[in-house]
Scaffold this active site. Structure first.
Site, mmCIF file in Angstrom:
data_model
loop_
_atom_site.group_PDB
_atom_site.id
_atom_site.type_symbol
_atom_site.label_atom_id
_atom_site.label_comp_id
_atom_site.label_asym_id
_atom_site.label_seq_id
_atom_site.Cartn_x
_atom_site.Cartn_y
_atom_site.Cartn_z
ATOM 1 N N HIS A 14 9.741 -1.154 4.780
ATOM 2 C CA HIS A 14 8.595 -0.713 3.971
ATOM 3 C C HIS A 14 9.046 -0.536 2.518
ATOM 4 O O HIS A 14 9.560 0.516 2.137
ATOM 5 C CB HIS A 14 8.042 0.602 4.540
ATOM 6 N N ASN A 18 6.870 -3.750 -6.825
ATOM 7 C CA ASN A 18 6.805 -3.079 -8.132
ATOM 8 C C ASN A 18 7.231 -1.611 -8.072
ATOM 9 O O ASN A 18 7.499 -1.010 -9.104
ATOM 10 C CB ASN A 18 5.399 -3.193 -8.734
ATOM 11 N N PRO A 102 -0.712 -9.369 -4.805
ATOM 12 C CA PRO A 102 -0.865 -10.448 -5.783
ATOM 13 C C PRO A 102 -1.884 -10.053 -6.848
ATOM 14 O O PRO A 102 -2.933 -9.492 -6.525
ATOM 15 C CB PRO A 102 -1.366 -11.630 -4.944
ATOM 16 N N GLU A 203 -2.054 8.731 5.273
ATOM 17 C CA GLU A 203 -1.246 9.252 4.160
ATOM 18 C C GLU A 203 -1.942 10.493 3.586
ATOM 19 O O GLU A 203 -1.314 11.341 2.965
ATOM 20 C CB GLU A 203 -1.094 8.153 3.095
HETATM 21 C C1 6MZ Z 1 3.287 6.288 -2.450
HETATM 22 N N1 6MZ Z 1 2.589 5.700 -1.358
HETATM 23 C C2 6MZ Z 1 1.813 4.576 -1.449
HETATM 24 N N2 6MZ Z 1 0.611 4.589 -0.812
HETATM 25 C C3 6MZ Z 1 -0.231 3.536 -0.910
HETATM 26 N N3 6MZ Z 1 0.037 2.441 -1.633
HETATM 27 C C4 6MZ Z 1 1.217 2.386 -2.279
HETATM 28 C C5 6MZ Z 1 2.159 3.430 -2.197
HETATM 29 N N4 6MZ Z 1 3.244 3.068 -2.914
HETATM 30 C C6 6MZ Z 1 2.973 1.838 -3.430
HETATM 31 N N5 6MZ Z 1 1.740 1.441 -3.070
HETATM 32 C C7 6MZ Z 1 1.033 0.191 -3.468
HETATM 33 O O1 6MZ Z 1 1.988 -0.735 -3.960
HETATM 34 C C8 6MZ Z 1 1.751 -1.031 -5.348
HETATM 35 C C9 6MZ Z 1 3.064 -1.223 -6.075
HETATM 36 O O2 6MZ Z 1 3.697 -2.398 -5.615
HETATM 37 P P1 6MZ Z 1 3.119 -3.876 -5.869
HETATM 38 O O3 6MZ Z 1 2.447 -3.873 -7.232
HETATM 39 O O4 6MZ Z 1 2.160 -4.156 -4.763
HETATM 40 O O5 6MZ Z 1 4.326 -4.745 -5.839
HETATM 41 C C10 6MZ Z 1 0.947 0.167 -5.850
HETATM 42 O O6 6MZ Z 1 0.203 -0.149 -7.005
HETATM 43 C C11 6MZ Z 1 0.084 0.497 -4.630
HETATM 44 O O7 6MZ Z 1 -1.034 -0.364 -4.558
HETATM 45 ZN ZN ZN Z 2 3.917 2.230 0.953
#
Ligand code: 6MZ
Ligand code: ZN
EC number: 3.5.4.-
Length: 340
Positions: A14, A18, A102, A203
């Site tokens: 997990h 980003n 994406p 969550e």
């Molecule tokens: C803290 N708990 C969390 N709960 C829910 N969604 C999360 C998250 N942490 C990350 N993301 C999701 O992943 C994106 C960043 O990576 P990417 O831009 O996709 O690579 C965040 O903008 C959110 O949409």
């Molecule tokens: Zn996550």
């Protein structure tokens, strides 16, 4: 213990692309791609990993905007992907399932975005031969369903040409945004077409949605923080592991302390669980560090750490052969310790 955990050939199931850029990598990225070496940027990086005591999920989500700026060009996204793979490889991650949403902007379309990430994963194999990386495109639940449909269509398209790389779909994003049932159709399509589903579930405390998600089903459950004892039993009966991300949950305020983390209950009831980082950059952690926290908080032994790793192998979306190879690496590691 740190050395033992660091050198253990770990499995990360997990991790958001980003969210996995740490401050050093952000500085590298800013410098190499954008030529930015300003002190102001260094201050921003320092603020990025700094969490207030009363932090919450909303504040975490604000942080992603900072990284998204840096990955908003093709070169930035490409280098970011390489840096994330490098950092996981340096932490002795032998297998990584990387998720990412994406995005489309003036520099790239969603298809380009996934292509850039996928091509970088492929090219990184030479440079980082000890880490096997798979890709799970993410659906951001705060975006329209039409975007989710495009994401799934692209994932299916890429899974046809690279079935060994594109293995699943993630549902993530701000948990208070969007309605889960709106996404059931497109998630079901992905599942029927052979993609695995990982869902950020429970969550936040939203019992009706948790019920909907559980009855819809998933291959693995992200966080599961607010699952009830009954829900945990249901997950266990269905052999669905909970992806436990201790630092993420505590820093985002959804779990009050490491001691209170539901991983404890999952271990006591021998329910399926895996230890993961979520966003190692934003939360300033690593999988080695997460294991150390588990060891220090719950008095987990070395053997149990090995078992947790083997459990992650079992619940990964790798092929049977790849899983055997991963388990073998762990076995070799254990044997090497005995002959030390
Ligand atoms: C803290 N708990 C969390 N709960 C829910 N969604 C999360 C998250 N942490 C990350 N993301 C999701 O992943 C994106 C960043 O990576 P990417 O831009 O996709 O690579 C965040 O903008 C959110 O949409
Ligand atoms: Zn996550």
């Amino acid at each position: 213990m740190w050395k033992f955990l660091k050198e253990m050939p770990k499995v990360e199931l997990h991790a958001h692309l980003n969210g996995s850029l740490n401050t050093n990598s952000l500085r590298d990225l800013a410098e190499k791609v954008y030529g930015n070496t300003s002190e102001e940027f260094s201050h921003l990086c320092a603020r990025f990993v700094n969490f207030e005591k009363d932090s919450n999920l909303d504040k975490c989500f604000e942080k992603f905007a900072f990284v998204h700026e840096l990955t908003s060009t093709a070169a930035g996204l490409q280098y970011a992907t390489e840096l994330v793979i490098r950092d996981f490889a340096n932490d002795n991650i032998q297998y990584l399932e990387l998720r990412t949403t994406p995005k489309a902007n003036k520099n790239y379309l969603r298809r380009d975005y996934l292509r850039i990430v996928l091509d970088t994963i492929k090219r990184s194999r030479k440079k980082y031969p000890n880490i096997l990386v798979k890709l799970l495109p993410s659906i951001n639940r705060s975006e329209p369903v039409a975007v989710a449909e495009e994401t799934v269509a692209l994932a299916l398209e890429l899974a046809k040409t690279d079935p060994d790389l594109v293995v699943g779909i993630d549902l993530s994003g701000i948990p208070t945004k969007g309605k889960f049932t709106d996404f059931c159709g497109v998630l079901d399509l992905a599942r029927r077409e052979g993609l695995k589903l990982v869902i950020h579930c429970a969550e936040i405390d939203n019992p009706p949605e948790i019920k909907e998600m559980l009855s819809f089903g998933m291959s693995r459950c992200g966080h599961g923080t607010y699952l009830t004892e009954e829900d945990f039993a249901q997950m266990k009966a269905a052999n669905i592991p909970i992806e436990c991300c201790l630092t993420s949950n505590v820093k985002s305020g959804s779990v009050s302390s490491f001691e209170e983390h539901h991983l404890k209950r999952l271990m006591e009831s021998d329910a399926p669980r895996v230890v993961c980082t979520d966003d190692s950059g934003v939360f300033d952690t690593s999988l080695t560090n997460e294991f150390l926290l588990v060891v220090e908080t719950f008095n987990v032994t070395r053997d149990q750490c090995i078992d947790l790793t083997l459990e992650a192998v079992k619940h990964s979306f790798a092929s049977e052969q790849e899983r055997q190879q991963m388990a073998l690496k762990v076995e070799h590691y254990v044997n090497s310790l005995q002959t030390d």
